[in-house]
Write a protein that holds these residues in place. Structure first.
Motif, PDB file in Angstrom:
ATOM      1  N   ARG A 217      94.712 -30.574  -9.151  1.00 40.37           N
ATOM      2  CA  ARG A 217      94.908 -31.905  -8.564  1.00 40.37           C
ATOM      3  C   ARG A 217      93.669 -32.432  -7.834  1.00 40.37           C
ATOM      4  O   ARG A 217      93.437 -33.650  -7.782  1.00 40.37           O
ATOM      5  N   ASN A 218      92.861 -31.565  -7.301  1.00 39.81           N
ATOM      6  CA  ASN A 218      91.675 -32.031  -6.571  1.00 39.81           C
ATOM      7  C   ASN A 218      90.543 -32.473  -7.491  1.00 39.81           C
ATOM      8  O   ASN A 218      89.515 -32.970  -7.025  1.00 39.81           O
ATOM      9  N   MET A 219      90.738 -32.345  -8.806  1.00 41.72           N
ATOM     10  CA  MET A 219      89.662 -32.670  -9.739  1.00 41.72           C
ATOM     11  C   MET A 219      89.779 -34.082 -10.303  1.00 41.72           C
ATOM     12  O   MET A 219      88.891 -34.540 -11.022  1.00 41.72           O
ATOM     13  N   TYR A 220      90.879 -34.786 -10.024  1.00 41.83           N
ATOM     14  CA  TYR A 220      91.024 -36.138 -10.548  1.00 41.83           C
ATOM     15  C   TYR A 220      91.692 -37.026  -9.502  1.00 41.83           C
ATOM     16  O   TYR A 220      92.405 -36.559  -8.601  1.00 41.83           O
ATOM     17  N   ASP A 221      91.432 -38.316  -9.630  1.00 43.97           N
ATOM     18  CA  ASP A 221      92.005 -39.312  -8.716  1.00 43.97           C
ATOM     19  C   ASP A 221      93.301 -39.901  -9.253  1.00 43.97           C
ATOM     20  O   ASP A 221      94.170 -40.295  -8.476  1.00 43.97           O
ATOM     21  N   TYR A 222      93.419 -39.969 -10.579  1.00 43.14           N
ATOM     22  CA  TYR A 222      94.578 -40.626 -11.185  1.00 43.14           C
ATOM     23  C   TYR A 222      95.178 -39.739 -12.283  1.00 43.14           C
ATOM     24  O   TYR A 222      94.459 -39.149 -13.095  1.00 43.14           O
ATOM     25  N   ASP A 223      96.499 -39.696 -12.297  1.00 44.41           N
ATOM     26  CA  ASP A 223      97.268 -39.116 -13.406  1.00 44.41           C
ATOM     27  C   ASP A 223      98.336 -40.145 -13.756  1.00 44.41           C
ATOM     28  O   ASP A 223      99.474 -40.067 -13.329  1.00 44.41           O
ATOM     29  N   ARG A 224      97.938 -41.158 -14.543  1.00 45.33           N
ATOM     30  CA  ARG A 224      98.764 -42.332 -14.764  1.00 45.33           C
ATOM     31  C   ARG A 224      99.644 -42.174 -16.010  1.00 45.33           C
ATOM     32  O   ARG A 224      99.246 -41.507 -16.978  1.00 45.33           O
ATOM     33  N   ARG A 289      88.101 -40.739 -11.246  1.00 44.92           N
ATOM     34  CA  ARG A 289      88.337 -39.635 -12.182  1.00 44.92           C
ATOM     35  C   ARG A 289      89.782 -39.713 -12.692  1.00 44.92           C
ATOM     36  O   ARG A 289      90.715 -39.858 -11.911  1.00 44.92           O
ATOM     37  N   TYR A 290      89.942 -39.564 -14.013  1.00 50.06           N
ATOM     38  CA  TYR A 290      91.231 -39.778 -14.642  1.00 50.06           C
ATOM     39  C   TYR A 290      91.656 -38.543 -15.441  1.00 50.06           C
ATOM     40  O   TYR A 290      90.876 -38.013 -16.235  1.00 50.06           O
ATOM     41  N   ARG A 291      92.904 -38.139 -15.223  1.00 42.33           N
ATOM     42  CA  ARG A 291      93.466 -37.088 -16.073  1.00 42.33           C
ATOM     43  C   ARG A 291      94.024 -37.745 -17.331  1.00 42.33           C
ATOM     44  O   ARG A 291      94.922 -38.595 -17.271  1.00 42.33           O
ATOM     45  N   MET A 292      93.505 -37.351 -18.476  1.00 46.01           N
ATOM     46  CA  MET A 292      93.935 -37.871 -19.768  1.00 46.01           C
ATOM     47  C   MET A 292      94.681 -36.770 -20.508  1.00 46.01           C
ATOM     48  O   MET A 292      94.288 -35.602 -20.476  1.00 46.01           O
ATOM     49  N   ARG A 293      95.752 -37.149 -21.188  1.00 49.16           N
ATOM     50  CA  ARG A 293      96.613 -36.165 -21.868  1.00 49.16           C
ATOM     51  C   ARG A 293      96.605 -36.473 -23.366  1.00 49.16           C
ATOM     52  O   ARG A 293      97.181 -37.476 -23.805  1.00 49.16           O
ATOM     53  N   CYS A 294      95.955 -35.614 -24.123  1.00 52.09           N
ATOM     54  CA  CYS A 294      95.755 -35.821 -25.554  1.00 52.09           C
ATOM     55  C   CYS A 294      96.741 -34.955 -26.336  1.00 52.09           C
ATOM     56  O   CYS A 294      96.764 -33.724 -26.180  1.00 52.09           O
ATOM     57  N   ILE A 295      97.549 -35.591 -27.166  1.00 53.41           N
ATOM     58  CA  ILE A 295      98.582 -34.915 -27.953  1.00 53.41           C
ATOM     59  C   ILE A 295      98.245 -35.079 -29.427  1.00 53.41           C
ATOM     60  O   ILE A 295      98.153 -36.210 -29.930  1.00 53.41           O
ATOM     61  N   VAL A 296      98.072 -33.972 -30.124  1.00 53.66           N
ATOM     62  CA  VAL A 296      97.742 -34.018 -31.548  1.00 53.66           C
ATOM     63  C   VAL A 296      99.057 -33.948 -32.321  1.00 53.66           C
ATOM     64  O   VAL A 296      99.561 -32.872 -32.653  1.00 53.66           O
ATOM     65  N   ALA A 297      99.618 -35.119 -32.591  1.00 55.73           N
ATOM     66  CA  ALA A 297     100.915 -35.211 -33.258  1.00 55.73           C
ATOM     67  C   ALA A 297     100.764 -35.377 -34.766  1.00 55.73           C
ATOM     68  O   ALA A 297     101.657 -35.906 -35.432  1.00 55.73           O
ATOM     69  N   THR A 298      99.643 -34.936 -35.308  1.00 55.18           N
ATOM     70  CA  THR A 298      99.390 -35.064 -36.744  1.00 55.18           C
ATOM     71  C   THR A 298     100.295 -34.129 -37.541  1.00 55.18           C
ATOM     72  O   THR A 298     100.814 -33.139 -37.019  1.00 55.18           O
ATOM     73  N   SER A 299     100.458 -34.440 -38.829  1.00 55.90           N
ATOM     74  CA  SER A 299     101.386 -33.693 -39.685  1.00 55.90           C
ATOM     75  C   SER A 299     100.749 -33.115 -40.936  1.00 55.90           C
ATOM     76  O   SER A 299     101.308 -32.215 -41.551  1.00 55.90           O
ATOM     77  N   MET A 300      99.581 -33.646 -41.314  1.00 54.60           N
ATOM     78  CA  MET A 300      98.963 -33.250 -42.575  1.00 54.60           C
ATOM     79  C   MET A 300      98.111 -31.990 -42.408  1.00 54.60           C
ATOM     80  O   MET A 300      97.969 -31.442 -41.334  1.00 54.60           O
TER      81      MET A 300
END
Length: 664
Positions: A217-224, A289-300
Motif C-alpha cells: 500500500r505504501n508504493m502507490y497513491d491510487y487503487d481505483r 502513483r497508480y496501481r493497475m490491474r492487468c487481466i489476461v482474459a485471452t482464449s486463443m
C-alpha cells in the motif's frame, strides 16, 4: 465508422468519438441496476441486508463489518455495433448505470454473448471478507452455461466453482442459478463462462478483492476501480465457426483482432479502412502513483506482449498474490494470468498522452491493439504515431514472463515466472519430500481419417489446419465429462467412465477418451512436473488449477541430451539433478505458462477438499480434451450438498412396448 456486413452503417461523429475517449469506461459496472426490485434491499427469506455493486466497490476500512454484495447477471445473445449504438455510446455514466446497451468492441459487426449487454461484463469489486452473491439468469436461447470465478479458491464453497459436470449441472436456457462465495483471498481475479467456447464470444469480467492492509500500500497513491485492464483476443465470427474447425473458410484458430477493456479499432487488410470506435482511456495525474490491474482474459493459443509507451512497470503481484517489487518494460503472458503493477507518471510528462499496446507473438504474429494513457491536460490521442507491429517501445528492455528462455542462465535480461518471489513465507514445509509426485504431459494426437470418420464412431477433434484433425490430452488421456456432477452426484456416475494413467480405456485411433481423474489424499504435499513432449518448438500452454494456488519451484527448457521429454526422461533428469528447485519464497500462481518443449515444477499442499479441474486455458484445447480432475480427499471431507441443489444425469429407462406404454 464501424465496419459492418452492409455498405452503410452507424457514423460516429468526431464529437461523439472525442466524448467516448474522454469518458473512460469505469469498471464498477452496476449489474444491480434497479435495486428496488429487492424489497428493502433485503433477502426475503433470510432478511439479509444486500449491498449494491456501487456500495461494495469501496475503500476497505479496518474493522468494518463485511457486506453481502449482490449482483444480477443476465446472459444473452447480442450483437456488436447494433441498433443500440444509434442511441448512445458507452461512457462512465453508462457503465455505472448500465443504461447504454451499445457494445462496440473493435467496430466490426458480429453476433456475441454478453452479460448485461456489456463486454467485459459487470466488474465484481469487493473487500476481503465480503460475501458475494450472483444470480446468473440464462437468456441464451438454446445454450446451457456456467460461470467460473477464476482465482477464487472456493474453500468451503466448492459447489459454486462453476465447472459443468464437475461442480454443478449446466444452467439451461430460461433457468437461473445463484452463486455465492466468500471473498476470502485478495487480489486481481476474473470470472468467465466455463461451458464450451462461450468465453471467446464475450462472457467474461473482472473480480477485484481489496484489503485494508494491502502489503504494497505504501508504493502507490491510487487503487481505483477504473484502473483494470482486461486483455482479450477477438474473432469477427462466432467461436463455433472455429471449432472443430473448417477446411476452407476461417481456417485455424488465430484471432482476427484484440481488445483492451472490451474496446479497440480494426484495420481491414483488404481495404485499409480503420474503424473509428472508441479506444480505452486511462487518465492519470503526473507525479502520482497508480496501481493497475492487468487481466489476461485471452482464449486463443497465442502469447501476448503488453507494454506502455514511455513508462516502466513495477510488478507487485501476480495471480492475486503479492511478489517482491520488480521493474520490467513489458509483460508476456498467455490466457488466465494476471499481473498488478504500479505506474509512475513523471511530473515532466504533464499534458501528454501515450500508447498502451497489446500485440500477439508467434505463432500469431502481426496483430496489435491500442489504448491510451492520458496524463492530465493531455490530448485525446498521443502525438506520436501508432507504432508498427515490429517496432518496440524499448530496445533490450526487461521482459517479464518471457517465453522459451533458459531460466538457469544468469546473464539473461528476461525474467522467468520462477524468478519472482512472494513477499512473505508460505507453507514452510514446501521443500519437504512430497507425499504425492507426478509427471504429466500435455499433447496432441493426430487422428487418422479412417479412425475419425469410421461409421458409428464420434471422436472429438480440433481442425488446426487443412486436413490436420487433432485430439488434445493430458497424460495421453483425452477428457470427456461425466454424465453427472462428480461433486454433488458422485454415486450417480458409473465407475467405468473414470480413468487414469494406470487404468485406461481401449483407445480409438490412438486416443483414449474418458473422465481423467486423479485421487489425492487430503493434506498431501503434492509435486507435479508438467511438461511439453513436443519434438519441435511450438506452443506455450497456460495450465490453470482450480481451488488452489501452487508454488512454481522450477521451470526451464529441456536440460539434457534427450531430444524429446517423456516420463522416463523426466525421471532420468530428476535423478541427475537437472531439474533444479527453489524453495525460498517461490512465487504462488494459479495459472502458469509451460515453456515450449520445456517443463514447470509446481508444489502445493492438498488442503482444500473437492473435485478441482486442472486444464489448459486455451479454450479450444480444453474442450478438445486437455483437462483432468484432481480429486482431493474423500466425500466425508466435503461440505454438505446445498439443499435443493440441481441434479442432472443420463436418462435411459427400459424400452417399453407400445401396448405397455399405452396402458401404464
Amino acid at each position: 465508422m464501424g465496419l459492418s456486413k452492409g455498405n452503410d452503417y452507424i457514423m460516429i461523429s468526431n464529437v461523439l468519438y472525442r466524448f467516448a475517449l474522454f469518458a473512460t469506461p469505469l469498471l464498477i459496472m452496476s449489474s444491480f441496476a434497479d435495486a428496488n426490485h429487492v424489497l428493502d434491499r433485503c433477502d426475503s427469506e433470510k432478511h439479509e441486508v444486500l449491498s449494491t455493486p456501487h456500495e461494495c466497490a469501496r475503500p476497505c476500512i479496518d474493522g468494518e463489518k463485511p457486506k453481502t454484495c449482490y449482483y444480477q447477471f443476465y446472459l444473452e445473445s447480442y450483437v456488436t455495433m447494433g441498433q443500440a449504438c444509434e442511441y448512445c455510446l458507452p461512457n462512465i455514466t453508462n457503465q455505472l448505470n448500465a443504461t447504454c446497451q451499445c457494445v462496440t468492441a473493435d467496430g466490426v459487426e458480429r453476433a456475441v454473448l454478453t452479460v448485461n449487454r456489456m463486454i467485459p461484463g459487470p466488474s465484481i469489486q469487493v473487500c476481503k471478507g465480503d460475501y458475494v452473491v450472483i444470480d446468473a439468469v440464462n437468456l441464451m436461447s438454446g445454450q446451457a452455461m456456467s460461470i467460473h470465478w477464476h482465482g477464487i479458491l472456493q474453500d468451503g464453497s466448492q459447489y459454486y466453482d462453476g465447472v459443468p459436470f464437475v461442480t454443478q449441472c449446466p444452467i439451461a436456457d430460461g433457468n437461473s442459478f445463484r452463486y455465492q462465495w466468500l471473498a476470502g483471498n485478495e487480489g486481481t481475479h476474473f470470472w468467465h463462462a466455463h461451458h464450451g467456447s462461450q468465453r471467446i464470444d464475450g462472457l467474461y469480467g473482472s473480480i477485484i478483492v481489496r484489503t485494508e492492509k494491502s502489503f504494497h500500500r505504501n508504493m502507490y497513491d491510487y487503487d481505483r476501480p477504473q484502473d483494470v485492464i482486461m486483455l482479450s483476443d477477438w474473432f469477427h465470427v462466432s467461436a463455433s465457426e472455429h471449432w472443430p474447425g473448417t477446411q476452407v473458410v476461417n481456417m485455424g484458430q488465430n484471432p482476427d483482432s484484440l481488445l483492451i477493456e472490451g474496446l479497440g479499432q480494426y484495420t481491414d487488410p483488404a481495404t485499409g479502412n480503420t474503424t473509428t470506435t472508441p479506444l480505452a482511456v486511462y487518465k492519470v495525474k503526473p507525479g502520482k502513483r497508480y496501481r493497475m490491474r492487468c487481466i489476461v482474459a485471452t482464449s486463443m493459443h497465442c502469447p501476448y506482449e503488453f507494454s506502455i509507451e514511455g513508462h516502466r512497470l513495477l510488478l507487485i503481484a501476480t495471480d492475486g498474490v503479492n511478489i517482491e517489487p520488480t521493474w520490467v518494460d513489458s509483460i508476456m503472458s498467455t490466457g488466465g494470468e494476471r499481473y498488478d503493477f504500479v505506474l509512475f507518471p513523471k511530473k515532466n510528462y504533464s499534458q501528454k498522452s501515450y500508447w498502451i499496446r497489446l500485440r500477439t507473438l508467434d505463432p500469431c504474429a502481426g496483430i496489435q491493439q491500442f489504448a491510451v494513457l492520458q496524463h492530465k491536460g493531455g490530448p485525446d490521442l498521443p502525438s506520436s504515431p501508432r507504432p508498427v507491429y515490429n517496432e518496440s517501445f524499448v530496445t533490450n528492455g526487461v521482459v517479464a514472463n518471457a517465453m522459451n528462455v533458459n531460466c538457469s542462465d544468469n546473464n539473461r535480461t528476461e525474467l522467468c515466472v520462477s524468478d519472482f518471489r512472494t513477499t512473505i513465507s508460505y507453507d514452510n514445509n514446501i521443500g519437504d519430500e512430497p507425499d504425492f509426485k507426478h509427471a504429466v504431459a500435455f499433447n496432441f494426437t493426430a487422428w487418422l481419417p479412417a479412425d475419425l470418420y469410421k461409421p458409428n464412431s464420434y471422436g472429438r477433434f480440433l481442425m488446426v489446419a487443412k486436413d490436420v484433425p487433432l485430439s488434445a490430452n493430458l497424460g495421453q488421456l483425452s477428457y470427456v465429462g461425466p454424465p453427472s456432477p462428480v461433486l454433488s452426484q458422485f454415486e450417480d456416475v458409473p465407475p467405468d467412465v473414470f480413468c487414469n494413467e494406470t487404468h485406461r480405456p481401449v483407445p480409438v485411433g490412438g486416443v483414449s477418451m474418458c473422465t481423467n481423474m486423479m485421487n489425492i489424499p487430503l493434506g498431501a504435499l503434492c509435486e507435479f512436473i508438467v511438461y511439453d513432449p513436443s519434438a519441435t518448438t511450438g506452443l506455450n500452454h497456460p495450465m490453470h488449477l482450480h481451488g488452489y494456488h501452487f508454488h512454481v519451484v522450477g521451470m526451464g527448457l529441456n536440460p539434457g541430451k534427450y531430444p524429446v521429454l517423456n516420463n522416463t526422461v523426466i525421471h532420468i533428469y530428476d535423478k541427475q539433478n537437472l531439474l533444479p528447485r527453489n524453495f525460498i519464497n517461490p512465487v504462488l500462481k494459479d495459472t502458469v505458462t509451460i515453456p515450449s518443449r520445456g517443463y514447470v515444477i509446481i508444489r502445493f499442499p492438498a488442503n482444500n477438499p473437492g473435485f478441482w479441474l486442472f486444464h489448459c486455458h486455451f479454450d479450444f484445447h480444453m474442450i478438445t480434451g486437455m483437462q483432468m480432475i484432481l480429486h482431493v480427499g474423500e466425500q466425508k471431507d466435503l461440505p454438505p450438498v446445498p439443499p435443493g441443489f440441481p441434479k442432472c444425469s443420463d436418462y435411459k429407462p427400459p424400452i417399453e412396448s407400445v401396448y405397455e406404454m399405452k396402458y401404464l
